[in-house]
Design a protein around this motif. Structure first.
Motif, short mmCIF file in Angstrom:
data_model
loop_
_atom_site.label_atom_id
_atom_site.label_comp_id
_atom_site.label_asym_id
_atom_site.label_seq_id
_atom_site.Cartn_x
_atom_site.Cartn_y
_atom_site.Cartn_z
N GLY A 112 0.82 -1.20 0.00
CA GLY A 112 0.00 0.00 0.00
C GLY A 112 0.86 1.26 0.00
N LEU A 113 1.95 1.23 0.76
CA LEU A 113 2.85 2.38 0.80
C LEU A 113 3.55 2.57 -0.54
CD1 LEU A 113 4.01 4.61 2.60
CD2 LEU A 113 5.82 3.02 3.28
N ALA A 114 3.92 1.46 -1.18
CA ALA A 114 4.57 1.53 -2.50
C ALA A 114 3.64 2.17 -3.53
CB ALA A 114 4.99 0.14 -2.96
N LYS A 147 11.21 7.43 -1.68
CA LYS A 147 11.50 6.43 -2.73
C LYS A 147 12.76 5.61 -2.43
CE LYS A 147 8.94 8.34 -6.62
NZ LYS A 147 8.94 8.75 -8.03
N THR A 148 13.81 6.26 -1.93
CA THR A 148 15.02 5.49 -1.63
C THR A 148 14.82 4.62 -0.39
OG1 THR A 148 15.97 7.32 -0.32
CG2 THR A 148 16.52 7.23 -2.67
N ALA A 149 14.02 5.10 0.56
CA ALA A 149 13.70 4.28 1.74
C ALA A 149 12.89 3.06 1.33
CB ALA A 149 12.93 5.11 2.76
N ASN A 154 12.38 -2.77 0.12
CA ASN A 154 12.19 -3.83 -0.87
C ASN A 154 13.37 -4.81 -0.84
OD1 ASN A 154 11.32 -5.35 -3.00
ND2 ASN A 154 11.18 -3.69 -4.46
N LYS A 155 14.57 -4.24 -0.73
CA LYS A 155 15.78 -5.07 -0.70
C LYS A 155 15.87 -5.87 0.60
CE LYS A 155 20.83 -4.65 -0.95
NZ LYS A 155 21.97 -3.70 -1.06
N ALA A 156 15.61 -5.21 1.73
CA ALA A 156 15.75 -5.88 3.03
C ALA A 156 14.72 -6.98 3.22
CB ALA A 156 15.62 -4.85 4.15
N GLY A 172 9.65 0.12 9.66
CA GLY A 172 9.32 1.15 10.64
C GLY A 172 9.92 2.49 10.27
N GLY A 173 11.21 2.49 9.89
CA GLY A 173 11.87 3.73 9.50
C GLY A 173 11.29 4.32 8.23
N THR A 174 10.91 3.48 7.28
CA THR A 174 10.33 3.95 6.02
C THR A 174 8.99 4.64 6.26
OG1 THR A 174 11.42 2.17 4.78
CG2 THR A 174 9.55 3.26 3.72
#
Length: 352
Positions: A112-114, A147-149, A154-156, A172-174
């Protein structure tokens, strides 16, 4: 730290001179040096101490009291770290217990955030939380945009499928970064949904600790009530025997670790973002857990004080996250104490 030190040096050279300026510089240097020693390695637990840590025994042994994070009284560093370490253990125990259900919620929240970010601009202006993911991604320690977060998340999480502790902290940070970057858009979305922004209505001493909010009221609404509330908040913040964040654990009073806030305004912004994304109450709860895990990881990770900056905001405690979550989800911030006590019991049982 060195940036602020240079700023004060420049202020001294251009205005504040003589012995007074030197005293100010000395106090600043000693204060920061002690802060690093207090918050960092000095109070760190060994691996053996962390493994053997059980809340019931720990409370009986140390009688740990209030919000030592605000006033670092001499000799209390390890007690603070023990309290925060137990919060991390308790939350980690809860998440692993319900991970099968949590995984679906975290995936839905991420997707949803994406979708939200794809439809929005990267986020304008300086985001005070852009360094919040510094411990996880030192290459972009102070410059994460939404976007970078999201790319880091996505990677993590391997495409929002694998929820390790690192992926949980990254989510959480994103959400923290996005909640501030899109607060204008979120406010409009809540208005469209005719959903009023909830405010803290705890009626407890936790509210009196919101010193910065009280300071704003002092400026915006001057008068005797504002002054009284501000002084009450000030003394709540510096009083080591206050009733801030007290919970009942196994029949006794226990002071849960906390900073200067009863509930962080950031967790409320994150909850508003979740509402704008049309997440369910259950999904919001798990997002809140991720924010709390991110905060605890930042607090207990020595590197975060340097990579993200000593003054990077939001190293809050678990009860601060819970109070804000339940103020939003159930209009009942006082539920936080009950939920936290239950987490402690589960963690105690798991580590017997």
């Amino acid at each position: 730290m060195w940036k602020f030190f240079l700023l004060i040096v420049m202020s001294w050279l251009f205005g504040l001179g003589g012995s007074t300026g030197l005293v100010v510089l000395l106090i600043f240097f000693l204060g920061n040096a002690y802060s690093i020693r207090y918050r960092g390695h000095y109070g760190k637990l060994t691996k053996d101490e962390s493994r053997s840590l059980r809340l019931k025994t720990d409370v009986d042994t140390h009688g740990m009291r209030g919000q030592w994070d605000v006033v670092p009284w001499w000799g209390t560093s390890k007690h603070v770290i023990r309290k925060w370490t137990w919060d991390q253990i308790a939350l980690d125990t809860r998440l692993h217990k319900v991970m099968e259900k949590a995984s679906g919620s975290l995936t839905r929240a991420s997707e949803g955030l994406a979708d939200w970010i794809d439809k929005k601009l990267p986020g304008k202006g300086i985001n005070p939380y852009q360094g919040t993911l510094a411990v996880i991604d030192a290459n972009h320690s102070k410059s994460h945009t939404p976007k970078t977060a999201l790319a880091l998340l996505n990677k993590a999480s391997l495409g929002y499928k694998t929820w390790t502790n690192q992926a949980i902290c990254t989510l959480g940070g994103t959400f923290i970064i996005c909640a501030d970057a899109y607060k204008g858009e979120v406010k409009l979305r809540l208005k469209e949904k005719e959903k009023p922004e909830p405010r803290m209505k705890s009626g407890t001493v936790a509210e009196t600790s919101r010193l910065t909010w009280k300071m704003g009221q002092l400026v915006l609404s001057p008068g005797a009530p504002a002054v009284t509330n501000f002084l009450k908040a000030l003394f709540a913040r510096i009083n080591p025997w206050d009733k801030h964040a007290v919970i009942k654990y196994q029949g006794d009073a226990y002071y849960a670790p906390t900073t200067m806030f009863g509930a962080s305004a950031t967790i409320m912004k994150v909850m508003n973002l979740c509402e704008a994304l049309d997440l369910s109450s259950e999904d919001k709860e798990f997002v809140g857990y991720c924010v709390a895990m991110h905060w605890l990881d930042k607090y207990l990770n020595d590197s975060s004080w340097f990579l993200g900056g000593m003054l990077t905001p939001d190293r809050h405690s678990l009860i601060e996250a819970l109070q804000g979550m339940y103020a939003h989800i159930e209009d009942n911030p006082t539920k936080a104490a009950e939920v936290l006590a239950k987490m402690y019991e589960e963690a105690d049982e798991a580590r017997q």
